[in-house]
Structures are given as C-alpha cells and as structure tokens.
Design a protein around this motif. Structure first.
Motif, PDB file in Angstrom:
ATOM      1  N   LYS A  22       0.838  -1.211   0.000  1.00 50.02           N
ATOM      2  CA  LYS A  22       0.000   0.000   0.000  1.00 50.02           C
ATOM      3  C   LYS A  22       0.867   1.253   0.000  1.00 50.02           C
ATOM      4  CE  LYS A  22      -3.990  -1.953   2.382  1.00 50.02           C
ATOM      5  NZ  LYS A  22      -4.765  -1.974   3.624  1.00 50.02           N
ATOM      6  N   GLU A  23       1.929   1.233   0.803  1.00 51.14           N
ATOM      7  CA  GLU A  23       2.829   2.386   0.868  1.00 51.14           C
ATOM      8  C   GLU A  23       3.561   2.584  -0.457  1.00 51.14           C
ATOM      9  OE1 GLU A  23       3.013   4.728   3.265  1.00 51.14           O
ATOM     10  OE2 GLU A  23       1.360   3.641   4.189  1.00 51.14           O
ATOM     11  N   LYS A  24       3.947   1.492  -1.106  1.00 52.49           N
ATOM     12  CA  LYS A  24       4.602   1.597  -2.413  1.00 52.49           C
ATOM     13  C   LYS A  24       3.657   2.230  -3.432  1.00 52.49           C
ATOM     14  CE  LYS A  24       8.018  -2.105  -2.087  1.00 52.49           C
ATOM     15  NZ  LYS A  24       8.458  -3.408  -2.603  1.00 52.49           N
ATOM     16  N   GLU A  25       2.375   1.848  -3.384  1.00 51.77           N
ATOM     17  CA  GLU A  25       1.390   2.440  -4.285  1.00 51.77           C
ATOM     18  C   GLU A  25       1.252   3.942  -4.026  1.00 51.77           C
ATOM     19  OE1 GLU A  25      -2.339   0.338  -4.014  1.00 51.77           O
ATOM     20  OE2 GLU A  25      -1.393  -1.577  -4.487  1.00 51.77           O
ATOM     21  N   LYS A  26       1.221   4.327  -2.746  1.00 53.11           N
ATOM     22  CA  LYS A  26       1.125   5.749  -2.403  1.00 53.11           C
ATOM     23  C   LYS A  26       2.326   6.515  -2.954  1.00 53.11           C
ATOM     24  CE  LYS A  26      -1.423   5.314   1.952  1.00 53.11           C
ATOM     25  NZ  LYS A  26      -1.329   5.510   3.406  1.00 53.11           N
ATOM     26  N   VAL A  27       3.526   5.949  -2.775  1.00 49.63           N
ATOM     27  CA  VAL A  27       4.743   6.603  -3.267  1.00 49.63           C
ATOM     28  C   VAL A  27       4.680   6.760  -4.780  1.00 49.63           C
ATOM     29  CG1 VAL A  27       7.237   6.279  -3.562  1.00 49.63           C
ATOM     30  CG2 VAL A  27       6.189   5.892  -1.329  1.00 49.63           C
ATOM     31  N   HIS A  28       4.232   5.718  -5.462  1.00 48.29           N
ATOM     32  CA  HIS A  28       4.123   5.775  -6.929  1.00 48.29           C
ATOM     33  C   HIS A  28       3.160   6.886  -7.358  1.00 48.29           C
ATOM     34  CE1 HIS A  28       4.048   4.523 -11.083  1.00 48.29           C
ATOM     35  NE2 HIS A  28       2.729   4.447 -11.032  1.00 48.29           N
ATOM     36  N   VAL A  29       2.004   6.941  -6.714  1.00 46.18           N
ATOM     37  CA  VAL A  29       1.011   7.979  -7.045  1.00 46.18           C
ATOM     38  C   VAL A  29       1.581   9.366  -6.800  1.00 46.18           C
ATOM     39  CG1 VAL A  29      -1.224   8.949  -6.361  1.00 46.18           C
ATOM     40  CG2 VAL A  29      -1.004   6.497  -6.717  1.00 46.18           C
ATOM     41  N   LEU A  30       2.251   9.544  -5.671  1.00 48.20           N
ATOM     42  CA  LEU A  30       2.839  10.846  -5.344  1.00 48.20           C
ATOM     43  C   LEU A  30       3.944  11.226  -6.327  1.00 48.20           C
ATOM     44  CD1 LEU A  30       2.927  10.646  -1.459  1.00 48.20           C
ATOM     45  CD2 LEU A  30       1.427  12.044  -2.864  1.00 48.20           C
ATOM     46  N   ASN A  31       4.754  10.241  -6.734  1.00 45.83           N
ATOM     47  CA  ASN A  31       5.817  10.516  -7.724  1.00 45.83           C
ATOM     48  C   ASN A  31       5.226  10.927  -9.064  1.00 45.83           C
ATOM     49  OD1 ASN A  31       8.024  10.175  -6.042  1.00 45.83           O
ATOM     50  ND2 ASN A  31       8.162   7.964  -6.444  1.00 45.83           N
ATOM     51  N   VAL A  32       4.157  10.246  -9.472  1.00 46.07           N
ATOM     52  CA  VAL A  32       3.491  10.628 -10.732  1.00 46.07           C
ATOM     53  C   VAL A  32       2.917  12.032 -10.624  1.00 46.07           C
ATOM     54  CG1 VAL A  32       1.505  10.101 -12.218  1.00 46.07           C
ATOM     55  CG2 VAL A  32       2.998   8.251 -11.429  1.00 46.07           C
ATOM     56  N   ALA A  33       2.328  12.349  -9.480  1.00 49.58           N
ATOM     57  CA  ALA A  33       1.781  13.708  -9.281  1.00 49.58           C
ATOM     58  C   ALA A  33       2.880  14.738  -9.327  1.00 49.58           C
ATOM     59  CB  ALA A  33       1.029  13.767  -7.950  1.00 49.58           C
ATOM     60  N   ILE A  34       4.032  14.445  -8.763  1.00 53.10           N
ATOM     61  CA  ILE A  34       5.156  15.382  -8.784  1.00 53.10           C
ATOM     62  C   ILE A  34       5.654  15.561 -10.216  1.00 53.10           C
ATOM     63  CG2 ILE A  34       7.591  15.658  -8.126  1.00 53.10           C
ATOM     64  CD1 ILE A  34       6.843  14.350  -5.436  1.00 53.10           C
TER      65      ILE A  34
END
Length: 101
Positions: free
Chosen positions: A87-99
């Motif tokens: 779940k945390e990896k998914e959050k990081v991925h989403v945040l990286n894409v947003a950045i």
C-alpha cells in the motif's frame, strides 16, 4: 441533631485537564505504563476513560492497529506487513506521478 455527611461527587472527564490527559496518553504510548497501570497510578475511576483519551488524543492510528486481544502468528504478521508495504509503495508511486505532472 442531624449529622450531615459530606456529599460525595462523582468525578467526570471534565475534572481532568487536557494537559493531564495528554501526559497520561504519552506515557501509555511510550510503553511506560499500560492503560490499566495509568488508571491505578493516577486514580482514574472509569474503566475505559484512558482508552477514550487514547482514541481522542493519541498520535497512533487506532484504525490500523491490530486488536490487543488478538495474537498474530509470525506468518500472519509478515502478511500484514507485506500488505502495508505494498500500500505504501502504491502511495509513493502515485505521489511521484503527481510530482512529475
């Protein structure tokens, strides 16, 4: 003559200051005391009073904590941690894409 005995008032949560509640919660969170030990140490009457304070004022997320009465096997704990990690990896991925956007 009537002897008047002093009326005993029941204590309520309003008797405890916010600073006191936060101090008790902090001690329980640090592992210095269990909630039952805190009740005894500070003379807190209600059985669930400290637990209510923990839910209101704790920095821990009570929704994601496993039940204290439930004992997980190491295999169950590993699965639980792997799930949280994904779940945390998914959050990081989403945040990286947003950045990147």
């Amino acid at each position: 003559m009537e002897s008047q005995s002093p009326q005993r008032q029941k204590r309520s949560q309003r008797d405890y200051s916010l600073a006191f509640k936060l101090q008790v919660v902090a001690e329980v969170e640090k592992g210095e005391l269990t909630y039952k030990q805190a009740q005894k140490k500070y003379g807190i009457q209600g059985r669930s009073t400290v637990l209510v304070w923990m839910r209101k004022h704790s920095i821990l997320d009570w929704k994601e904590l496993p039940s204290m009465s439930q004992k997980n096997t190491p295999e169950q704990r590993i699965k639980e941690l792997e799930s949280l990690l994904s779940k945390e990896k998914e959050k990081v991925h989403v945040l990286n894409v947003a950045i990147d956007i």
